[in-house]
Write an enzyme that holds these catalytic residues in place. Structure first.
Site, PDB file in Angstrom:
ATOM      1  N   ASP A  23       0.830  -1.213   0.000  1.00 35.70           N
ATOM      2  CA  ASP A  23       0.000   0.000   0.000  1.00 35.70           C
ATOM      3  C   ASP A  23       0.862   1.260   0.000  1.00 35.70           C
ATOM      4  O   ASP A  23       1.964   1.272   0.555  1.00 35.70           O
ATOM      5  CB  ASP A  23      -0.914  -0.031   1.245  1.00 35.70           C
ATOM      6  CG  ASP A  23      -2.100   0.906   1.111  1.00 35.70           C
ATOM      7  OD1 ASP A  23      -2.370   1.387  -0.012  1.00 35.70           O
ATOM      8  OD2 ASP A  23      -2.759   1.164   2.134  1.00 35.70           O
ATOM      9  N   HIS A  40       2.313   3.567  -8.994  1.00 35.20           N
ATOM     10  CA  HIS A  40       2.148   2.125  -9.211  1.00 35.20           C
ATOM     11  C   HIS A  40       3.337   1.578 -10.011  1.00 35.20           C
ATOM     12  O   HIS A  40       3.844   0.496  -9.735  1.00 35.20           O
ATOM     13  CB  HIS A  40       0.848   1.841  -9.965  1.00 35.20           C
ATOM     14  CG  HIS A  40      -0.394   2.231  -9.200  1.00 35.20           C
ATOM     15  ND1 HIS A  40      -0.552   1.932  -7.865  1.00 35.20           N
ATOM     16  CD2 HIS A  40      -1.521   2.897  -9.568  1.00 35.20           C
ATOM     17  CE1 HIS A  40      -1.735   2.403  -7.455  1.00 35.20           C
ATOM     18  NE2 HIS A  40      -2.331   2.989  -8.470  1.00 35.20           N
ATOM     19  N   LEU A 134      10.348 -20.841  -4.604  1.00 32.82           N
ATOM     20  CA  LEU A 134       9.452 -19.849  -3.993  1.00 32.82           C
ATOM     21  C   LEU A 134       8.109 -19.924  -4.705  1.00 32.82           C
ATOM     22  O   LEU A 134       8.057 -19.916  -5.940  1.00 32.82           O
ATOM     23  CB  LEU A 134      10.043 -18.438  -4.159  1.00 32.82           C
ATOM     24  CG  LEU A 134       9.134 -17.270  -3.762  1.00 32.82           C
ATOM     25  CD1 LEU A 134       8.980 -17.182  -2.244  1.00 32.82           C
ATOM     26  CD2 LEU A 134       9.697 -15.939  -4.284  1.00 32.82           C
TER      27      LEU A 134
HETATM   28  C1  IPE Z   1      -5.481  -2.701  -0.152  1.00 36.76           C
HETATM   29  O1  IPE Z   1      -5.179  -1.359  -0.289  1.00 36.76           O
HETATM   30  C2  IPE Z   1      -5.395  -3.389  -1.456  1.00 36.76           C
HETATM   31  C3  IPE Z   1      -4.057  -3.511  -2.037  1.00 36.76           C
HETATM   32  C4  IPE Z   1      -2.947  -3.110  -1.512  1.00 36.76           C
HETATM   33  C5  IPE Z   1      -4.028  -4.137  -3.311  1.00 36.76           C
HETATM   34  P1  IPE Z   1      -6.288  -0.233  -0.439  1.00 36.76           P
HETATM   35  O2  IPE Z   1      -5.545   1.048  -0.557  1.00 36.76           O
HETATM   36  O3  IPE Z   1      -7.227  -0.576  -1.524  1.00 36.76           O
HETATM   37  O4  IPE Z   1      -7.061  -0.348   0.940  1.00 36.76           O
HETATM   38  P2  IPE Z   1      -7.927   0.706   1.745  1.00 36.76           P
HETATM   39  O5  IPE Z   1      -8.934   1.254   0.794  1.00 36.76           O
HETATM   40  O6  IPE Z   1      -6.987   1.763   2.224  1.00 36.76           O
HETATM   41  O7  IPE Z   1      -8.506  -0.078   2.879  1.00 36.76           O
HETATM   42  C1  IPE Z   2      -1.568   0.292  -3.342  1.00 31.07           C
HETATM   43  O1  IPE Z   2      -1.388   1.660  -3.374  1.00 31.07           O
HETATM   44  C2  IPE Z   2      -1.815  -0.292  -4.705  1.00 31.07           C
HETATM   45  C3  IPE Z   2      -3.197  -0.710  -4.924  1.00 31.07           C
HETATM   46  C4  IPE Z   2      -4.180  -0.682  -4.069  1.00 31.07           C
HETATM   47  C5  IPE Z   2      -3.510  -1.233  -6.248  1.00 31.07           C
HETATM   48  P1  IPE Z   2      -2.612   2.661  -3.333  1.00 31.07           P
HETATM   49  O2  IPE Z   2      -2.996   2.979  -4.742  1.00 31.07           O
HETATM   50  O3  IPE Z   2      -3.708   2.188  -2.474  1.00 31.07           O
HETATM   51  O4  IPE Z   2      -1.913   3.924  -2.692  1.00 31.07           O
HETATM   52  P2  IPE Z   2      -2.509   4.926  -1.613  1.00 31.07           P
HETATM   53  O5  IPE Z   2      -3.020   4.106  -0.475  1.00 31.07           O
HETATM   54  O6  IPE Z   2      -3.605   5.692  -2.293  1.00 31.07           O
HETATM   55  O7  IPE Z   2      -1.344   5.781  -1.235  1.00 31.07           O
HETATM   56 MG    MG Z   3      -4.143   2.380  -0.503  1.00 28.45          MG
END
Ligand code: IPE
Ligand code: IPE
Ligand code: MG
Length: 244
Positions: A23, A40, A134
């Site tokens: 995240d 990303h 792995l």
């Molecule tokens: C969880 O992250 C999903 C992934 C890392 C793929 P999100 O950014 O979607 O989660 P919330 O919305 O903060 O709970």
């Molecule tokens: C995690 O990063 C990747 C996915 C959920 C696909 P985020 O896109 O949720 O990044 P933040 O949480 O908005 O910083």
């Molecule tokens: Mg996120």
């Protein structure tokens, strides 16, 4: 043969299975005034480094939360960008992963994915299926609640068909019907970006996982951070409900 030092003899084993909620890509980009998709893209480089580090740390299973069942709510351009990155990652890394003994598996709802992605995933799974160094599981279009509902439905079908008695439904039967059947439960779950929640990740399988929350955003997470998390994991005492 020399005796190992006491501390060595007592050293707890490293985690067999590490699961990571990757995240913070969006915030990483925002902090730099960049579009989210560049966050990303940067996150993909971290994925490559972490897969490599798992081999060095002798971790046997790595599960990465790449896209949740709720992430479909995001703007179309962001979703399309994420899917493009997935295509890029598989095409660019597959040979290297295969040569290094990585077995690729995907969990999640394939019916929502573009046909070419479903094909790429199926090809990667087939090519790497005999690899044992792995097991890299990618959770894509994945939701823990959906996974449990699907397992319950499959079990209900077996009961309706007279192949299973309700009294025969055990935790093991449920586990056998999850997408992760055959993979041990995660010993350690890491979430980056400072958020402290599971966000629908491996709800059944994390019943007794150790959780480590790290403030760094996913693009800044390094092999050293993973090694540090493993050390913290090894300091923890796992009791599974017992008193000693
Ligand atoms: C969880 O992250 C999903 C992934 C890392 C793929 P999100 O950014 O979607 O989660 P919330 O919305 O903060 O709970
Ligand atoms: C995690 O990063 C990747 C996915 C959920 C696909 P985020 O896109 O949720 O990044 P933040 O949480 O908005 O910083
Ligand atoms: Mg996120």
């Amino acid at each position: 043969m020399s005796q190992p030092a006491a501390s060595q003899a007592l050293a707890p084993s490293p985690p067999r299975h590490v699961a990571i909620i990757m995240d913070g890509n969006g915030r990483w980009a925002k902090a730099r005034g960049l579009p989210r998709n560049l966050g990303h893209r940067q996150g993909i480089d971290t994925v490559r480094d972490i897969v490599r580090a798992c081999r060095t740390l002798r971790i046997e299973y790595l599960t990465l939360y790449a896209f949740s069942s709720e992430n479909w709510k995001r703007p179309e351009t962001e979703v399309a960008g994420l899917m493009d990155l997935l295509r890029l990652f598989i095409r660019r890394e597959l040979d290297d992963l295969w040569r290094n003994g990585v077995c690729i598996r995907m969990i999640g709802d394939r019916t929502k994915l573009a046909p070419d992605i479903v094909q790429l995933i199926a090809d990667s799974e087939a090519k790497t299926r005999d690899n044992r160094t792995l097991t890299l599981t990618i959770a894509l279009s994945y939701g823990g609640q959906d996974e449990i509902v699907t397992a319950a439905r499959r079990i209900a079908e077996q009961v309706a068909a007279g192949k299973l008695q309700p009294s025969e439904i055990t935790a093991q039967v449920l586990e056998n019907n999850l997408e992760t059947a055959g993979i041990p439960d995660p010993d350690l779950v890491i979430r980056t970006s400072g958020e402290q929640r599971l966000s629908n990740f491996l709800l059944w399988q994390t019943a007794y996982s150790e959780l480590i929350f790290i403030d760094k955003l996913w693009p800044d997470f390094s092999a050293q951070d993973l090694a540090d998390a493993v050390i913290e994991f090894q300091r923890r005492e796992r009791r599974y409900g017992a008193s000693e």
